[in-house]
Each structure stands twice: as structure tokens, then as C-alpha cells.
Design an enzyme around this catalytic site. Structure first.
Site, PDB file in Angstrom:
ATOM      1  N   HIS A   1       0.818  -1.213   0.000  1.00 41.37           N
ATOM      2  CA  HIS A   1       0.000   0.000   0.000  1.00 41.37           C
ATOM      3  C   HIS A   1       0.856   1.268   0.000  1.00 41.37           C
ATOM      4  CE1 HIS A   1      -3.693   1.984  -0.026  1.00 41.37           C
ATOM      5  NE2 HIS A   1      -4.285   1.474   1.053  1.00 41.37           N
TER       6      HIS A   1
ATOM      7  N   ASP B   1      -2.209   2.253  -4.543  1.00 41.83           N
ATOM      8  CA  ASP B   1      -3.432   2.695  -3.876  1.00 41.83           C
ATOM      9  C   ASP B   1      -4.533   1.662  -4.054  1.00 41.83           C
ATOM     10  OD1 ASP B   1      -2.295   5.084  -3.028  1.00 41.83           O
ATOM     11  OD2 ASP B   1      -2.836   6.120  -4.902  1.00 41.83           O
TER      12      ASP B   1
END
Length: 503
Positions: free
Chosen positions: A474, A478
Site C-alpha cells: 500500500h 493505492d
């Protein structure tokens, strides 16, 4: 006159390398283009051939040394002229030698070549102890690397007079393991490091570890430890013990095992039924890398499901013709590989990696295909799959999978991947969250194909469904990009024509 052996050009932007393994030692005869040593960079493994025929006079850069481009590695002398120029042997071969026996010539037992890019191993098991008589080619010990187990045979018949590398010791390729004396040789003197431990009784409280090759053979044959009698030190089970048990086709009493001291809070009666087995080097490497991935990346997993109807129909329609033309079966992995390549073009950050404060985008796809082997999980890499056909992908998956199971993959073949696919479905997994393969930013988890009732155009139909899982970093990917990637994979598999039209 000697000929210099220098570091070759290592590739664009690579200025130095580490000397990984020497295949020859000073005094060895070499032929033109015969491999002398192997260098490792952060990108590739480079083998250095001999420029001329002759004798390796000396080694300038030892194993583990860092060398620059064009640095001097060694010197090769014409045959018959190298004796005066040889330097001292490497430290691994300079261990104290037992006195030569009066019954014959002393013979050194050396670590064999361990395979491409493998420079060291761990001594797993000694099948013989100091003072034992051995025949030529009889197995003396077993070594473990992070890929394979290697059995070391006796180079000649005689008596084992000294063991220079104890069980558990790490040895370098080309290092010395033991000394063999002629027939009738006496045991090593009392100050020899291996003499006393080798004769230690089984009841000294040590845990017994069976030979790795024996454990593998027992697993393949469906035998447990109680069905095989160990003939090794402290009751260890060796590979030939398993063969004998299979030949006899009957149970044998278990070898006496040392009693382990109870460990709180484990009760004594439970401790007696436990078995302690040292992790293999490969398992230690897997454990370290997986934990590093959890500690470093901000891992998150997103899920979806795919209707496999169209892929299964297409495969069923063309599998015979495909195998007849290309000589390899048409599987599901090539469809998933192509679908991932298609999705990576749209979401390039899943195919990127973090380097410090930079994001490195890869304009190519080197696909890692996770494969379970008897030794543990390995990830061979298919390079430039974005430029390969279905047939080329299937052939490479088949070939690398077979070599992975045989423990014959080189380190170079498991490095450089930009994205990974893991197929837990072959073992029956319905859903899982795969762990990233650092420094990659994405891994796709495939699962079991299972018929489920689905609502199709307002009607309930039974469809072959598979859950998909994308674990991603992450920090760089995204949620929108991860979900988009998985949706594109789903769309490409549910309508394979999209792959042909690049939609």
C-alpha cells in the site's frame, strides 16, 4: 609465462561484483574456456572461463572478496610451470591434517562443486566416524545447501583418520571435510577436534536429527520413523536404512533415541513424544524473507472472483491441437500470466518497486511462478513474459517446474522477478492472502475452481468459480489501482478475446 584472469564486463551500470565460488584450486589443470569461478552482482551471476589451457597458478581474489571490473582474479601458467608460483591454499583447505598412516597415502576429502551460484553448505550428517574403514565411493557425509542435499562419497578406500568439519559446520565449495589414511591407519590423535564428539554415546541428551535424504525418502514411501532402524551415529536414520526397510517390507524397531530434558511449560510425558528437527537452509531463507516482507511492506489484500467458464471451454476446445503442435499441454497458468501482463500495463505501479525514496517502474514483466517442492517453496522467474506466446509460457513453466522439484534451479533463475503468481488451488485452497515476494509490490493468489450457484441474467446457474486475491504494497499501490488490476484480470479471463484485442 602466466596469463592473467581478470573480471569481465559486468553489464550496464554494474561496476563491482563478489567472488561467489571458485571451481578450481591452485595446482588444478584447466582447459580453454573451462569455468574457473563465479561472480555475483546485484543483478546477475557471471561465470569466468579460463582464457588459456594450463594450470591454475594462484588465486588473487578469494571467495567473498569484492572486485571491480578488470580486477585481477587469478593467474594461469602453462602446464608444468605452475608449481613454483602457487600461493597458499584457501583457509578452508588448511585445517590440521591427521598424520599419514603407515598403511597407505593420505587422501583429502573435499567439498564438491555445489551447483551454480552456490558457494557454501552446512554439514548435515556424518555417516562414518573417525577410525571407520571405508570403501571407495561409499558415502561419508551429507551436505545441505539452501536448494539441495549433496552426498559426499569417499574418493578412495582406506580409514577415516580425521573429520575437519563437524555436523552443523558451514563449509565453502572446495573446502576440506576430512582425511582418509591407507588401510589399517590408526585413529586421529586425541587433540583432533572430531575424535571425541564422534564417539559420544547416544544417551548424552542430544536430539537426534535424521539425514535429510532419509526424511525425504520416508515421506515419499509413507514410512514413519518407528518403521525404520537407524544405523547412523546416535541412531540416525540414513537413506540406505529407508531402502532396507522398504526391501524388507516389514516394520523394524525404532533406534534408541536420547531422552530430551523437559522444557517448561511442556510436561515431561509430552516432551518424550516430541521430535526436534533442525530447519533446512532453504526453510530458514524462506522464513526470513517472508517475515522481512511483513515487517517492511504495508501489505493489504483485495479479493474478487472470476467465472472460469470461457477459459475452461477454450482450453477444452483447443488443448489437443495445442499439445499436438507445441508438444506441451495447455494449462490455466498461461491464461493467468497473460491476463496479469494485460492488467500490469494499465496499472504499472503493481509492477514497480520502492528503492529508498524512489519508485522504480519496470517496462517489462519478469513473472515469478511460485512452486511447491519437497524441499520447500521456490519461485522460478519467467523473463519477459510480456513478449512470449501461450506456448512459450507453458513450455517454460513446465521446464522450470520440473527443475524446481529436482532442486536444479540456479539462484539466477529465481531472481529479478517483478510480479508473482501463487496457485494454492492445486492443493485445494479456497481462499488465502498471499505474502509479497520482496521487493515486488504485488502477488496474485489463485485458488480452487468450485461450482457455485450464480445469478446470470436474472437466472440461477451453476458456474465454475475461482476466488482471486491480490496482495499489494500500500506504500506504492493505492486501493483504486489494486482493485482496477484485479478487475482487469477478471475481465480478461471471463472473456479471453480481450487479450487478443488488447481491451
Amino acid at each position: 609465462m602466466t596469463t592473467e584472469v581478470r573480471v569481465p564486463t559486468l553489464g550496464e551500470s554494474v561496476t563491482e561484483a563478489t567472488v561467489a565460488t571458485w571451481f578450481k584450486k591452485p595446482g588444478d589443470a584447466v582447459a580453454v574456456d573451462e569455468m574457473l569461478c563465479e561472480l555475483e552482482t546485484d543483478k546477475v551471476t557471471v561465470e569466468v572461463p579460463s582464457p588459456v589451457a594450463g594450470v591454475l597458478a594462484d588465486i588473487v581474489a578469494k571467495e567473498g572478496d569484492t572486485v571491480g571490473v578488470d580486477a585481477l582474479l587469478a593467474n594461469v601458467a602453462p602446464a608444468g610451470e605452475a608449481g613454483a608460483e602457487q600461493v597458499e591454499e584457501r583457509p578452508s583447505a588448511k585445517a590440521a591434517e591427521a598424520p599419514a598412516s603407515s598403511g597407505g597415502e593420505e587422501v583429502k576429502v573435499m567439498v564438491p562443486t555445489l551447483g551454480e551460484s552456490v558457494s557454501e553448505a552446512t554439514v548435515a550428517t556424518w555417516f562414518k566416524k573417525v577410525g571407520d574403514t571405508v570403501a571407495a565411493d561409499e558415502m561419508l557425509c551429507e551436505l545441505e545447501t539452501d536448494k539441495v542435499s549433496v552426498e559426499v562419497p569417499a574418493p578412495a578406500s582406506g580409514t577415516l583418520t580425521a573429520i575437519l568439519a563437524e555436523e552443523g559446520a558451514t563449509v565453502q565449495a572446495g573446502g576440506q571435510l576430512a582425511v582418509l589414511g591407507g588401510a589399517g591407519a590408526v585413529a586421529a590423535p586425541a587433540d583432533a577436534p572430531a575424535a571425541a564428539p564422534a564417539a559420544a554415546p547416544a544417551a548424552d541428551g542430544k536430539d537426534v536429527e535424521d539425514a535429510p535424504a532419509a526424511k525425504k525418502a520416508m515421506a515419499e514411501a509413507g514410512l514413519n520413523r518407528d518403521q525404520v532402524t537407524g544405523s547412523g551415529k546416535d541412531g540416525r536414520i540414513m537413506k540406505h536404512d529407508v531402502s532396507a526397510a522398504l526391501a524388507a517390507a516389514k516394520s523394524a524397531p525404532a533406534a534408541a533415541a536420547p531422552s530430551a530434558a523437559p522444557r517448561a511449560p511442556v510436561a515431561a510425558e509430552d516432551a518424550a513424544r516430541e521430535e526436534r528437527v533442525k530447519m533446512t537452509r532453504l526453510r530458514q531463507t524462506i522464513a526470513k524473507r517472508l517475515k522481512d516482507a511483513q515487517n517492511t511492506a504495508a501489505m493489504l489484500t483485495t479479493y474478487n472472483e472470476v467465472d472460469m467458464t470461457e477459459v475452461m471451454a477454450l482450453r477444452s476446445q483447443y488443448k489437443d491441437l495445442f499439445e499436438k503442435k507445441h508438444g506441451v499441454r495447455l494449462g490455466f497458468m498461461s491464461f493467468f500470466t497473460k491476463a496479469c501482463v494485460h492488467a500490469l500495463k494499465e496499472v504499472p505501479e503493481v509492477n514497480a518497486e520502492i528503492d529508498g525514496t524512489d519508485v522504480v517502474y519496470k517496462n517489462f514483466v519478469h513473472m515469478g511462478i511460485a512452486a511447491g517442492t519437497p524441499q520447500g517453496l521456490v519461485v522460478p522467474v519467467l523473463r519477459d513474459v510480456d513478449q512470449k506466446s501461450f506456448a512459450e509460457i507453458e513450455k517454460e513453466i513446465n521446464e522450470k517446474g520440473k527443475r524446481a522439484r529436482d532442486g536444479k534451479l540456479s539462484m539466477a533463475e529465481m531472481q529479478g522477478g517483478t510480479f508473482t503468481i501463487s496457485n494454492g488451488g492445486v492443493y485445494g485452497s479456497l481462499m488465502s492472502s498471499p505474502i509479497l515476494n520482496p521487493p515486488q509490490s504485488g502477488i496474485l493468489g489463485m485458488h480452487k475452481i468450485q461450482d457455485r450457484p450464480m445469478a446470470i441474467n436474472g437466472k440461477v446457474e451453476i458456474r465454475p468459480m475461482m476466488y482471486l486475491a491480490l496482495s499489494y504494497d500500500h506504500r506504492i499501490v493505492d486501493g483504486k489501482g489494486a482493485v482496477t488490476f484485479l478487475v482487469r484480470v477478471k475481465e480478461a479471463l471471463e472473456d479471453p478475446r480481450r487479450l487478443l484485442m488488447d481491451l
